[in-house]
Design a protein around this motif. Structure first.
Motif, short mmCIF file in Angstrom:
data_model
loop_
_atom_site.label_atom_id
_atom_site.label_comp_id
_atom_site.label_asym_id
_atom_site.label_seq_id
_atom_site.Cartn_x
_atom_site.Cartn_y
_atom_site.Cartn_z
N GLU A 1 -10.72 -3.12 -1.54
CA GLU A 1 -12.05 -3.55 -1.10
C GLU A 1 -13.14 -2.49 -1.30
O GLU A 1 -14.32 -2.78 -1.17
N LEU A 2 -12.74 -1.27 -1.61
CA LEU A 2 -13.72 -0.19 -1.78
C LEU A 2 -14.58 -0.44 -3.01
O LEU A 2 -14.11 -0.92 -4.03
N ASP A 3 -15.84 -0.07 -2.91
CA ASP A 3 -16.83 -0.28 -3.96
C ASP A 3 -17.05 1.04 -4.71
O ASP A 3 -17.46 2.04 -4.10
N ASP A 4 -16.80 1.04 -6.02
CA ASP A 4 -16.97 2.26 -6.82
C ASP A 4 -18.42 2.72 -6.89
O ASP A 4 -18.69 3.85 -7.27
N GLY A 5 -19.36 1.86 -6.53
CA GLY A 5 -20.77 2.19 -6.66
C GLY A 5 -21.42 2.69 -5.39
O GLY A 5 -22.63 2.89 -5.35
N GLN A 6 -20.62 2.90 -4.33
CA GLN A 6 -21.24 3.37 -3.09
C GLN A 6 -20.30 4.21 -2.24
O GLN A 6 -19.11 4.29 -2.49
N ALA A 7 -20.91 4.79 -1.21
CA ALA A 7 -20.16 5.52 -0.20
C ALA A 7 -19.85 4.54 0.92
O ALA A 7 -20.68 3.71 1.27
N GLN A 8 -18.63 4.61 1.46
CA GLN A 8 -18.21 3.72 2.53
C GLN A 8 -17.29 4.49 3.47
O GLN A 8 -16.79 5.57 3.12
N TYR A 9 -17.05 3.92 4.62
CA TYR A 9 -16.16 4.51 5.61
C TYR A 9 -15.10 3.49 5.98
O TYR A 9 -15.43 2.35 6.31
N GLY A 10 -13.86 3.90 5.94
CA GLY A 10 -12.76 3.03 6.33
C GLY A 10 -12.02 3.62 7.52
O GLY A 10 -12.06 4.83 7.75
N TYR A 11 -11.37 2.76 8.25
CA TYR A 11 -10.55 3.18 9.38
C TYR A 11 -9.31 2.31 9.34
O TYR A 11 -9.41 1.08 9.25
N ALA A 12 -8.14 2.94 9.36
CA ALA A 12 -6.90 2.18 9.20
C ALA A 12 -5.82 2.62 10.17
O ALA A 12 -5.70 3.80 10.51
N ARG A 13 -5.04 1.63 10.56
CA ARG A 13 -3.84 1.84 11.38
C ARG A 13 -2.67 1.97 10.41
O ARG A 13 -2.50 1.13 9.53
N VAL A 14 -1.88 3.02 10.57
CA VAL A 14 -0.73 3.23 9.71
C VAL A 14 0.51 3.35 10.60
O VAL A 14 0.54 4.17 11.51
N GLU A 15 1.49 2.52 10.32
CA GLU A 15 2.75 2.57 11.06
C GLU A 15 3.84 3.03 10.12
O GLU A 15 3.92 2.59 8.98
N TYR A 16 4.68 3.95 10.61
CA TYR A 16 5.78 4.44 9.79
C TYR A 16 6.95 4.82 10.69
O TYR A 16 6.77 5.10 11.87
N ALA A 17 8.13 4.80 10.11
CA ALA A 17 9.33 5.14 10.86
C ALA A 17 9.67 6.62 10.67
O ALA A 17 9.62 7.13 9.55
N ASN A 18 9.98 7.28 11.77
CA ASN A 18 10.46 8.65 11.69
C ASN A 18 11.96 8.67 11.47
O ASN A 18 12.49 9.57 10.85
N ASP A 19 12.61 7.69 12.03
CA ASP A 19 14.06 7.56 11.91
C ASP A 19 14.39 6.09 12.17
O ASP A 19 13.50 5.27 12.30
N THR A 20 15.64 5.77 12.29
CA THR A 20 16.03 4.37 12.50
C THR A 20 15.70 3.88 13.90
O THR A 20 15.73 2.68 14.16
N GLU A 21 15.37 4.78 14.80
CA GLU A 21 15.15 4.42 16.19
C GLU A 21 13.68 4.33 16.60
O GLU A 21 13.36 3.78 17.64
N SER A 22 12.77 4.89 15.81
CA SER A 22 11.39 4.95 16.29
C SER A 22 10.37 4.65 15.19
O SER A 22 10.60 4.92 14.02
N THR A 23 9.26 4.11 15.63
CA THR A 23 8.12 3.87 14.74
C THR A 23 6.91 4.56 15.35
O THR A 23 6.71 4.51 16.56
N ARG A 24 6.13 5.18 14.51
CA ARG A 24 4.90 5.83 14.96
C ARG A 24 3.69 5.05 14.47
O ARG A 24 3.71 4.49 13.39
N VAL A 25 2.65 5.08 15.27
CA VAL A 25 1.38 4.47 14.90
C VAL A 25 0.34 5.58 14.90
O VAL A 25 0.18 6.30 15.90
N LYS A 26 -0.33 5.74 13.79
CA LYS A 26 -1.38 6.75 13.64
C LYS A 26 -2.60 6.09 13.00
O LYS A 26 -2.50 5.03 12.38
N PHE A 27 -3.73 6.74 13.12
CA PHE A 27 -4.98 6.21 12.60
C PHE A 27 -5.61 7.19 11.63
O PHE A 27 -5.55 8.40 11.83
N VAL A 28 -6.20 6.62 10.58
CA VAL A 28 -6.76 7.42 9.49
C VAL A 28 -8.22 7.02 9.29
O VAL A 28 -8.54 5.84 9.21
N LEU A 29 -9.08 8.02 9.21
CA LEU A 29 -10.48 7.80 8.86
C LEU A 29 -10.64 8.12 7.38
O LEU A 29 -10.20 9.17 6.92
#
Length: 146
Positions: free
Chosen positions: A54-82
């Motif tokens: 969705e990013l536009d090559d012709g402008q500056a924009q700001y995104g914010y995203a939730r990223v979920e990932y597994a550290n191991d088979t027992e846990s999932t982490r949720v982090k946020f990226v600007l």
């Protein structure tokens, strides 16, 4: 910077942060070639890959995203990226102002583990982002393998 704390943006930010909402990213864009007003452009549920499309090559924009990932088979982490996007075709004066204006965005979208300055969609590769999040989080249960 005007508009960054609008009710629409704050509601989208809360949706991305909520465990009960499927929205996992938002995108802010400037309303015009000049000025500092930003508006909520889009939100989505398709993660970093969808946001990158969705990013536009012709402008500056700001995104914010939730990223979920597994550290191991027992846990999932949720982090946020600007994401601070400066597309290849962004005008020089806008590029220069982003370094100043991004501070206002960071204050409103304040809960993020890392900030990514992106100039190319490859800068938003999910595996690379997860690796950076693991390093930023301290504990790396993956033996440094990202």
């Amino acid at each position: 910077m005007s508009g960054v704390d609008s009710p629409e943006i704050l509601a989208a930010y809360d949706a991305v942060r909520s465990d009960k909402d499927t929205t996992n990213w938002l995108l802010l864009s400037y309303t015009g070639a000049v000025g500092d007003k930003v508006v909520l452009t889009k939100t989505g549920t398709g993660g970093l890959a969808e946001l990158a499309r969705e990013l536009d090559d012709g402008q500056a924009q700001y995104g914010y995203a939730r990223v979920e990932y597994a550290n191991d088979t027992e846990s999932t982490r949720v982090k946020f990226v600007l994401i601070i996007w400066i597309g290849e075709g962004t005008k020089v004066m806008r590029k220069a102002r982003v370094s100043i204006e991004s501070g206002s965005v960071k204050r409103v979208l304040s809960h993020h583990s890392i900030s990514v300055d992106a100039r190319d969609r490859a800068d938003l590769d999910e595996q690379d982002i997860v690796m950076r999040l693991r390093r930023a989080g301290g504990a790396d249960y993956n033996g440094g393998r990202g």
